[in-house]
Design an enzyme around this catalytic site. Structure first.
Site, PDB file in Angstrom:
ATOM      1  N   TYR B  93       0.842  -1.250   0.136  1.00  0.00           N
ATOM      2  CA  TYR B  93       0.042   0.045   0.154  1.00  0.00           C
ATOM      3  C   TYR B  93       0.927   1.374   0.008  1.00  0.00           C
ATOM      4  O   TYR B  93       0.313   2.479  -0.721  1.00  0.00           O
ATOM      5  CB  TYR B  93      -0.882  -0.095   1.235  1.00  0.00           C
ATOM      6  CG  TYR B  93      -2.106  -0.915   1.119  1.00  0.00           C
ATOM      7  CD1 TYR B  93      -2.990  -0.421  -0.219  1.00  0.00           C
ATOM      8  CD2 TYR B  93      -2.442  -2.237   1.655  1.00  0.00           C
ATOM      9  CE1 TYR B  93      -4.082  -1.231  -0.391  1.00  0.00           C
ATOM     10  CE2 TYR B  93      -3.430  -2.810   1.478  1.00  0.00           C
ATOM     11  CZ  TYR B  93      -4.593  -2.372   0.228  1.00  0.00           C
ATOM     12  OH  TYR B  93      -5.585  -3.087   0.063  1.00  0.00           O
ATOM     13  N   GLU B 188       2.196 -31.615  10.635  1.00  0.00           N
ATOM     14  CA  GLU B 188       1.846 -30.719   9.472  1.00  0.00           C
ATOM     15  C   GLU B 188       0.336 -30.120   9.821  1.00  0.00           C
ATOM     16  O   GLU B 188       0.385 -28.876   9.661  1.00  0.00           O
ATOM     17  CB  GLU B 188       1.890 -31.673   8.484  1.00  0.00           C
ATOM     18  CG  GLU B 188       1.237 -30.995   7.341  1.00  0.00           C
ATOM     19  CD  GLU B 188       1.064 -31.877   5.823  1.00  0.00           C
ATOM     20  OE1 GLU B 188       1.639 -32.798   6.057  1.00  0.00           O
ATOM     21  OE2 GLU B 188       0.290 -31.415   5.176  1.00  0.00           O
ATOM     22  N   ASP B 240       1.517 -35.606   6.596  1.00  0.00           N
ATOM     23  CA  ASP B 240       0.865 -36.514   5.719  1.00  0.00           C
ATOM     24  C   ASP B 240       2.010 -37.303   4.633  1.00  0.00           C
ATOM     25  O   ASP B 240       3.057 -36.693   4.448  1.00  0.00           O
ATOM     26  CB  ASP B 240       0.136 -35.794   4.581  1.00  0.00           C
ATOM     27  CG  ASP B 240      -1.248 -35.061   5.335  1.00  0.00           C
ATOM     28  OD1 ASP B 240      -1.586 -35.529   6.310  1.00  0.00           O
ATOM     29  OD2 ASP B 240      -1.901 -34.225   4.684  1.00  0.00           O
TER      30      ASP B 240
END
Lengths: 579, 360
Positions: B93, B188, B240
């Site tokens: 910005y 995870e 995973d």
């Protein structure tokens, strides 16, 4: 033609008989009768370009104008052709075409205008607009069928002789002319022919109109003057751009590679030569005595055999021997191309663009017929970047306005990769971009897909040569397009310099607390540095003095015309193009 | 340290200015940030920059980025000098004041930020910019010593968050630790973390649980690294069983990333070991699976071909090959198929004992 129809019917007759046993062969025999060519075409008018009233008007004018141009050129006269289309009542028009050609001898007039398949051009191998001897007589027949009125012909062959005037009908049963009136009249012209035909038709503007046809004819026939009065009584004059007649195309003998068994047998029967060797050398082009000997050797016949003694089986061996013998390509002085320069000049008149190029290919041969392909391209200017390219097709100096998608020229353009020339193109479609493409094919025998002469048949030899011509122009186009693109990106880069240098100046000023003067000198130095590196800006010129706005507008559909034309015709035109 | 970064920025600007003054084209030297420009030595333990640099010379086509880089360096210097911070989004910005040189989208501004970071060989926190991204979550036998807004010393006991957890702050350099845990378990997904916290697994196993929430942020990596180094704790990783878990989450945690190669040395955890779920676990524990997606297959191929970490470890090559052959992937929470607490009662205790089933 008649025989074929009969043969086709015979087997069907037999099966019907066996199945029903109620109709005897004798009954059926009574129904069998000869079909006249005239009757055949009266029923199949679409084969000749009379599918609908709008096309009928165009076809009629086109046939008459093509004949006039051919006649003038053969007589070495600079053509001056007057065309008039008058709206007599709703859907009823009168077409008048008048030329300054050599005229027609009295005895020939009825046959030329009121007998189908009668003409001088079918049996010879020479480049001309007309080929079959059907066109003008078909127009006469169409006029007669739709209005019942006779065609009125005036012709004068010498300033000292009076003009001949005929009113003609065609007997569709016998394909013979019917003379309704015959007289001698005064005519102000020295020489020439005038044709007047009444017919049912409609008139509209647009790319497939008479206006567009005549304009495009003028583009590729810069030696002709055409004075045209359209049904709205607007007169358009396309004056000649050159006093030079195109070099006359010579007539040639058939080339062995293009000869089929039927023609060979016919020639064998009609020749005056007494030995095969002299037959081959006199009746065919490019056959020298040694070549004739070689052909006979391959065919297993003696060189001194009399032509009339050749059996059908021997004739077949001769055909086979032709393809085994190496024979020089036919001479190409039988074709008269427009020439790259005149083609480009014509395109400049029609299209306001930035870049033009044109090329004429060396002669090639398909089925023993020599042909020449010419192409021209225009790029940029008034043309829209998201439009499909405008394709102008010509065959033997005649514009082709219908059946674009069925034409070998269109296929060749589609098969050429235009993306390499900087245009857009999706697979199997015409390219998109601000570009016009002109292709002209000149040949002693242009292979049309139908008698209405709207599209060229797909001969691989021809497609190959058309593509080569397009590629030659395309390469020149690519150079221009790339140059233009480079210039464009150069301009963008230069604008970048202008835009972002102040940002660098500001950042450095704040980071290093520089005084204002140092910021300015930094920016100046940077600008100098970057622009120095870019070098001088290339310049592209685009001027076209040939462009004629009034000319270019002829035949183009203005908004007003779209509202006037009835919707049905518009859709007709579209479906035609999509086919 | 911050003063030197500020001085470094001034030096770069000065160099550019002097070149222009002498009417020479200025340039900035920025290291290439990709896997092609890193090497991996298992002994060192992290991705190291090879040193290929792209020289961003000022030309008409680079003038925009060149200007943006200088402008952002200016903003960075202002932030450092006033001891402030700005998030990546805030920086985007700020650029809206730059006129034509402003950024259209935040990724453009992030890329320039990464360039400056790499050019100065510093971490982005050192140039005053902080990420939006949330760090990891921590639960277990750990007391984090931090300061409050007024500079008062705070002791945060990570056993006292109940069913919640302590959040890793965006900057972790000032933290100190007290712990008697035996190891760190990095997890995870938040789901698996929740189950372990709920059942006080940290108490049973005497460990610190950290949820990475996908690819660990720099702060999370640095937090684990400092904790492990200072308290001499082993780090085990539980993700995973899929290429993303192996090559993106675990690999980034252990050796860093190609993009941040210039700072990997500090932002990686070389002592981390991969506990599971390995392709072999799928067979050993008869786990329900999903078929490999096309992106998974592509990621494996790409890893074997381009990732120096995979190339350095035969064990990983074999594991990825096995997975390609099985055409299957598995999620951490698949153990629930046996029973909800199977992962706590059976899987983790067994795996912790069997060191030979881990991956490097």
């Amino acid at each position: 033609m008649e025989k074929k129809t009969q043969q086709a019917k015979t087997p069907r007759t037999n099966t019907t008989q066996e199945q029903t046993h109620t109709v005897t062969a004798h009954d059926l025999a009574k129904q069998q009768r000869e079909i006249s060519v005239a009757e055949f075409f009266a029923k199949n008018r679409h084969l000749l370009g009379f599918d609908n009233p709008r096309k009928a008007l165009l076809t009629t004018i086109k046939e008459a104008v093509d004949n006039s141009l051919d006649a003038c050129e053969e007589a070495h006269v600079l053509p001056e052709i007057i065309v008039e289309a008058i709206e007599m009542s709703e859907n009823r028009f009168r077409v008048i075409v008048e030329d300054n050609g050599p005229g027609i001898v009295k005895e020939q007039i009825p046959k030329i205008f009121a007998k189908l398949l009668y003409g001088s051009k079918f049996h010879r191998l020479k480049m001309s607009r007309g080929q079959q001897g059907i066109g003008i007589s078909a127009s006469v027949m169409y006029g007669q069928l739709t209005t019942g009125r006779a065609a009125k012909i005036t012709s004068k062959i010498h300033p000292n002789e009076p003009a001949q005037y005929y009113e003609l009908h065609i007997d569709t049963q016998t394909n013979q002319p019917k003379i309704l009136k015959e007289s001698i009249v005064d005519w102000h012209k020295d020489r020439g022919t005038r044709v007047e035909i009444d017919l049912e038709a409609t008139y509209s503007k647009g790319s497939q109109s008479i206006d567009a046809y005549l304009k495009q004819t003028a583009i590729v026939n810069p030696h002709a003057t055409i004075i045209y009065t359209n049904p709205r009584a607007e007169q358009l004059v396309f004056s000649r751009a050159t006093e030079q007649l195109p070099p006359e195309a010579k007539e040639i003998k058939p080339h062995p590679y293009g000869v089929e068994l039927g023609l060979l047998q016919k020639l064998l029967g009609s020749t005056t030569a007494r030995t095969m060797q002299s037959f081959l050398t006199t009746e065919f082009s490019r056959v020298t005595p040694p070549i004739a000997k070689e052909i006979c050797e391959h065919a297993g016949i003696l060189v001194n055999v009399k032509p009339e003694m050749i059996s059908r089986e021997q004739a077949e061996r001769i055909i086979a021997a032709f393809s085994k013998t190496k024979i020089m390509a036919p001479p190409s002085d039988c074709i008269s191309p427009i020439g790259a320069e005149l083609l480009e000049k014509g395109l400049k008149k029609e299209v306001k663009a930035e870049f033009y190029c044109a090329t004429t290919r060396p002669p090639s041969v398909y089925r023993g017929n020599p042909f020449i392909v010419e192409a021209a391209m225009a790029y940029g200017g008034e043309m829209q970047a998201d439009d499909m390219v405008r394709l102008y097709r010509y065959a033997n100096r005649v514009p082709l306005q219908y059946q674009q998608s069925a034409c070998a020229i269109t296929a060749s353009v589609i098969q050429t990769n235009f993306r390499q020339y900087g245009l857009q193109q999706s697979k199997g479609a015409l390219p998109v971009g601000p570009c016009a493409v002109v292709v002209h094919i000149a040949s002693v025998w242009v292979p049309f897909t139908s008698e209405s002469k709207e599209a060229i048949a797909h001969y691989p030899e021809m497609i190959k040569d058309i593509k080569l011509a397009i590629q030659e122009c395309g390469r020149q186009l690519a150079r221009y397009v790339l140059k233009k693109q480079r210039l464009h990106s150069e301009m963008t880069k230069r604008s970048y310099i202008e835009k972002y240098i102040p940002a660098i100046g500001t950042a450095l000023k704040e980071l290093l607390s520089l005084p204002e003067a140092q910021r300015m000198s930094t920016e100046e130095n940077l600008k100098e540095l970057l622009e120095q590196k870019r070098g001088a800006l290339a310049h592209i010129e685009a001027s076209n003095e040939e462009y004629n706005e009034e000319f270019a507008l002829v035949g183009k559909t203005s908004e007003e015309d779209i509202y006037e034309d009835d919707a049905e015709q518009e859709t007709e035109e579209n479906s035609e193009d999509e086919k | 340290m911050t003063t030197t970064v500020s001085a470094q920025i001034t030096q770069v600007a000065k160099n550019v200015f002097e070149h222009i003054k002498k009417k020479e084209l200025p340039s900035l030297n920025i290291p290439l940030r990709s896997l092609q420009n890193v090497t991996y030595d298992p002994k060192e333990g992290y991705f190291e920059l090879v040193g290929k640099e792209k020289e961003r010379a000022l030309t008409a086509s680079t003038v925009k980025t060149f200007a943006q880089t200088l402008l952002m360096m200016n903003e960075s210097k202002k932030i450092i000098d006033t001891d402030d911070i700005a998030t990546k989004r805030e920086v985007y910005y700020i650029s809206k004041n730059w006129g034509d040189a402003r950024f259209q989208e935040q990724p453009e501004s992030d890329a320039v930020m990464d360039d400056i970071e790499a050019m100065l060989h510093v971490n982005r926190e050192q140039i005053g910019f902080i990420p939006e991204e949330k760090g990891g979550e921590v639960a277990g036998n750990l007391i984090v010593i931090d300061k409050d807004g007024e500079g008062n010393r705070l002791e945060i006991d990570c056993t006292k968050f109940g069913s919640g957890a302590y959040s890793v702050p965006s900057s972790v350099e000032h933290l100190q630790f007290k712990t008697n845990a035996k190891f760190i378990l990095a997890i995870e997904t938040a789901g698996a973390f929740q189950r372990l916290v709920k059942h006080n697994y940290w108490k049973k196993a005497h460990c610190i649980l950290i949820s990475m929430g996908g690819v660990p942020t720099r702060a999370t990596r640095r937090f684990i690294r400092r904790l492990a180094d200072e308290r001499k704790l082993p780090v085990y990783v539980f993700t995973d069983g899929d290429p993303y878990g192996y090559l993106n989450i675990y690999r980034t945690l252990k050796v860093g990333s190609g993009n941040a190669a210039h700072i990997n040395k500090f932002f990686c955890v070389p002592q981390a070991k991969f506990l599971g779920v390995t392709p072999q676990d799928i067979i050993d524990y008869k786990l329900p699976t999903h078929p490999l997606k096309d992106v998974d297959v592509k990621r494996i191929k790409d890893g074997i071909k381009n990732d120096p970490f995979v190339q350095a470890h035969k064990e990983w090559q074999k594991a990825l090959d096995d997975m390609t052959k099985m055409k299957k992937r598995v999620e951490q929470q698949a153990f629930a198929a046996h029973s909800l607490n199977y992962v706590i009662d059976t899987y983790l205790p067994e795996k912790l004992k069997k060191q030979e089933t881990w991956l490097p």
